[in-house]
Write an enzyme that holds these catalytic residues in place. Sequence first.
Site, PDB file in Angstrom:
ATOM      1  N   HIS A 268      41.106  29.422  39.096  1.00  7.36           N
ATOM      2  CA  HIS A 268      41.244  29.604  40.553  1.00  7.36           C
ATOM      3  C   HIS A 268      41.178  28.214  41.182  1.00  7.36           C
ATOM      4  O   HIS A 268      42.030  27.378  40.926  1.00  7.36           O
ATOM      5  CB  HIS A 268      40.136  30.566  40.999  1.00  7.36           C
ATOM      6  CG  HIS A 268      40.250  31.091  42.394  1.00  7.36           C
ATOM      7  ND1 HIS A 268      41.330  30.892  43.205  1.00  7.36           N
ATOM      8  CD2 HIS A 268      39.376  31.824  43.145  1.00  7.36           C
ATOM      9  CE1 HIS A 268      41.138  31.479  44.374  1.00  7.36           C
ATOM     10  NE2 HIS A 268      39.950  32.049  44.364  1.00  7.36           N
ATOM     11  N   HIS A 307      51.312  31.868  38.775  1.00 12.23           N
ATOM     12  CA  HIS A 307      50.516  32.491  39.832  1.00 12.23           C
ATOM     13  C   HIS A 307      50.609  33.992  39.695  1.00 12.23           C
ATOM     14  O   HIS A 307      51.662  34.515  39.328  1.00 12.23           O
ATOM     15  CB  HIS A 307      51.035  32.057  41.210  1.00 12.23           C
ATOM     16  CG  HIS A 307      50.031  32.235  42.285  1.00 12.23           C
ATOM     17  ND1 HIS A 307      49.833  33.426  42.918  1.00 12.23           N
ATOM     18  CD2 HIS A 307      49.138  31.371  42.807  1.00 12.23           C
ATOM     19  CE1 HIS A 307      48.871  33.283  43.790  1.00 12.23           C
ATOM     20  NE2 HIS A 307      48.421  32.051  43.754  1.00 12.23           N
ATOM     21  N   ASP A 363      48.040  23.938  43.365  1.00 12.59           N
ATOM     22  CA  ASP A 363      47.147  22.953  42.749  1.00 12.59           C
ATOM     23  C   ASP A 363      47.868  21.869  41.980  1.00 12.59           C
ATOM     24  O   ASP A 363      47.245  20.910  41.540  1.00 12.59           O
ATOM     25  CB  ASP A 363      46.175  23.673  41.791  1.00 12.59           C
ATOM     26  CG  ASP A 363      45.167  24.485  42.551  1.00 12.59           C
ATOM     27  OD1 ASP A 363      44.717  23.994  43.594  1.00 12.59           O
ATOM     28  OD2 ASP A 363      44.860  25.603  42.129  1.00 12.59           O
TER      29      ASP A 363
END
Length: 434
Positions: A268, A307, A363
Amino acid sequence: MATDTLSVTDNRTGAEYEIPIADGAIHATELRKIKAADGDFGLMSYDPAFLNTASCRSAVTFIDGDAGILRYRGYPIDQLAERSTYLETAFLILFGELPTKAELVEWADEITHHTFVHQNMKQLMEAFRYDAHPMGMFISSLAALSTFYPEAAEVDDPEVRLLEAKRLIAKVPTLAAWAYRHSRGLPYVYPDNDLSFTGNFLSMMFRMAEPRYAADPTLERALEVLFILHADHEQNCSASAMRSIGSSRVDPYSAMAGAAAALYGPLHGGANEAVLRMLAEIGDVKRVPEYVERVKAGDFRLMGFGHRVYKNYDPRAKIIKETADAVFEVTGRNPLLDVALELEKIALEDEYFVSRKLYPNVDFYSGLIYEALGLPTAMFPVMFAIPRTSGWLAQWLEGVVDPEQKIARPRQVYVGADERNYTAVDDRRAVAVA
Ligand code: CMC
C-alpha cells in the site's frame, strides 16, 4: 418486461428466489434467505480481500479503473492538481463542495491555528530510538494524540467530529516533520503560522539557523500537487481500516492510527519506499532487462506497478511524472529517473505486463520526487499519510453518520476441527508450528 431483480434457483432444493438489484448490486443479506433446510444459516458470499463486495455507499471519490479516471466529489483529478491547493481539496473532500473565498480563508486560518501539539508529544517522540522508523513514530503519535483530546470519543457529536477533523489535518504535518527531525538528530521546528500548509511543512522539515524558512515556490507547489493526488482513493486498504475501526465508535485519532498502520505496508503506502529501494538496487539502465526477467520469473514484484482498481495508466502517475520534471529543474535530475523511465518503457511493451494490465501507479514516480526534495526513503509513507488524512476523515465522517452502517464484522467460512475432547498433555502429538 425487464425488472431490477436477480432470479436464483437453488439446485439443492429447487427453490426459486427473486433478489432485488439496486445501484448495480444485490444486498448480500438477501442471500441469507436461501436455505438448504429449515434451521440452515442461509447462503453467504465468500469474498476474501473484498474483490467484489461494496462495503458502503460513498459520495467522496469516483474511480473508473478501466478508463483511468479519478474524481473527488465529481471534480477530475487533473483539474484539481492544476488549479487547487491541498487545503481547498481537503475541504472539498470533507464537505462535498469547493469552498467560497470566505470559507477557504476561514478554513485555512483554522487549520493553521491547530498545527501546534502539546509539549508532551515532543517528549514522547524524543523517547524513540535514534534510528526509529518515522512511520512507526507517526503511527504511535497519532494514537497518543487521542489521550490529549478525550472529548474526541464523543463521535456522535457533529461539533466534536468537525473539531477533531481540523485538528488532525493540521497536526499531522507537525508529527511527520518531527519524526523526520528525530531520525536526523535535529531539533524539532515549531509550526510557522504565517506560511502555507506545504510551506510550513517544509519549514518544519528543513529549517536550520535561519529566522524564517522560505521554500522554493516550485517545490512548494510540487508538494501541493502530490498532496492533492494522495488525498483520497475511495475504499483502499487504509480507508477501509479507518471505516472498520471507526465503526466501533472509537475516537478518530485511534482509528487513524490503525489506518496509518495499514498504509505502512509495502503493498500500500510503503510501495513508494520499495520503489526507490528497487531503483537503487537496479542501479543502472543496463540492468533493467535482467531485472524485468526476474520479475516475470516470479522472484519478486515490480514495485510501483499494478493496481487492484486501475487496469490502465494510473491518472495520478501521469501528473506526478510532469511534476517530477518541474522538481528536477530546481533540484537537478535524479539519476534513478533514467532507470525508472527504462523500466516503464520495457514493462509497457512486455507481454507479461500488458496481458495483466500492469501499469505504473501513483508510487512509481512519487519516491523520485521525495528523494529530490532531500527526504530519506523511510519518510515516503509518512509523506503519503499527511494528505491521506483528509481522505480517511472524509470516509470516517461518512461512515459514522450512515444509518445503514453497523460495527464491521465479516462472516467466515469455518474450516477448522469439529468438536473434540480435551487431551492430557502426555497424550498429545507435537505440532509443526509455522
Ligand atoms: N509485478 C509483477 N507482477 C505483478 C505485479 C507487479 N507489481 N502486480 C501484480 N502482478 C501480477 C500477479 O503476479 C498476478 O499474476 P498471475 O495472474 O500470473 O498470478 C497478476 O499480476 C494479478 O495480481 P494480483 O496480485 O491478483 O493483483 P492485486 O489486485 O491483488 O494486487 C497490487 C494489486 C497493487 C497489490 C499489486 O499489483 C502489487 O503488489 N503491486 C506492487 C506494489 C505496489 O506498487 N503497490 C502500490 C499500489 S498503488 C498505491 C496504493 O494504493 O497504496
